[in-house]
Design a protein around this motif. Sequence first.
Motif, PDB file in Angstrom:
ATOM      1  N   UNK A 148     -23.413  94.531  23.412  1.00  0.00           N
ATOM      2  CA  UNK A 148     -23.026  93.342  22.661  1.00  0.00           C
ATOM      3  C   UNK A 148     -24.119  92.286  22.737  1.00  0.00           C
ATOM      4  N   UNK A 149     -24.090  91.367  21.798  1.00  0.00           N
ATOM      5  CA  UNK A 149     -24.985  90.224  21.821  1.00  0.00           C
ATOM      6  C   UNK A 149     -24.394  89.152  22.738  1.00  0.00           C
ATOM      7  N   UNK A 150     -25.261  88.422  23.409  1.00  0.00           N
ATOM      8  CA  UNK A 150     -24.872  87.382  24.345  1.00  0.00           C
ATOM      9  C   UNK A 150     -25.134  86.029  23.682  1.00  0.00           C
ATOM     10  N   UNK A 151     -24.110  85.192  23.637  1.00  0.00           N
ATOM     11  CA  UNK A 151     -24.253  83.861  23.047  1.00  0.00           C
ATOM     12  C   UNK A 151     -23.865  82.832  24.104  1.00  0.00           C
ATOM     13  N   UNK A 152     -24.864  82.222  24.731  1.00  0.00           N
ATOM     14  CA  UNK A 152     -24.628  81.223  25.770  1.00  0.00           C
ATOM     15  C   UNK A 152     -24.526  79.854  25.111  1.00  0.00           C
ATOM     16  N   UNK A 153     -23.473  79.127  25.467  1.00  0.00           N
ATOM     17  CA  UNK A 153     -23.236  77.804  24.897  1.00  0.00           C
ATOM     18  C   UNK A 153     -23.119  76.800  26.044  1.00  0.00           C
ATOM     19  N   UNK A 154     -23.975  75.796  25.994  1.00  0.00           N
ATOM     20  CA  UNK A 154     -23.902  74.700  26.959  1.00  0.00           C
ATOM     21  C   UNK A 154     -23.340  73.485  26.234  1.00  0.00           C
ATOM     22  N   UNK A 155     -22.169  73.030  26.682  1.00  0.00           N
ATOM     23  CA  UNK A 155     -21.558  71.848  26.093  1.00  0.00           C
ATOM     24  C   UNK A 155     -22.023  70.641  26.905  1.00  0.00           C
ATOM     25  N   UNK A 156     -22.692  69.733  26.233  1.00  0.00           N
ATOM     26  CA  UNK A 156     -23.267  68.557  26.875  1.00  0.00           C
ATOM     27  C   UNK A 156     -22.141  67.677  27.422  1.00  0.00           C
ATOM     28  N   UNK A 157     -22.281  67.292  28.704  1.00  0.00           N
ATOM     29  CA  UNK A 157     -21.302  66.397  29.312  1.00  0.00           C
ATOM     30  C   UNK A 157     -22.017  65.234  29.996  1.00  0.00           C
TER      31      UNK A 157
END
Length: 154
Positions: free
Chosen positions: A29-38
Amino acid sequence: MNIVIGYDAHANSKAAVVFGARLARALHSQIRVVHVVDFGDLPFDPDEPDYEVETDQHLEEHRRVVAELLGRDADDWTYTTARGETAQVLTSEAQSCGATMIVVGRPHHGLGAMLDHSLSGAVFKGLTNRGNCPVLIVPEGWESQPVPGEGLAA
């Protein structure tokens, strides 16, 4: 197939990135890393002249950490930053890419985490209440445990 992984600077989150990547790679699978700014990503004083520069540098440092965890030259992952409520952002990302699952680290503990959770709600609770995608929660220290199916003949 895609697996969305939520990332922040905490150890539980780093464990989620590593575990989620191992799982994604085992599933091709493809990896999609998401960083939500806090708030932890932002300099203390928004009136500082270098506020935006410092924010960008801090966010780029997160990307470098993820690149080290996943392999800078690997072509099976993407990294993005977003602003908003974490569970909503991760759910939207999962829906937009047709993700198989969302992987996050176990919730943080302590006074700061308690305050954050009281303001925004727990991420994992928001994910399970909002989304229609399975959610996998990875605790810090999982590395000492074998990954199911890893090392076994297919």
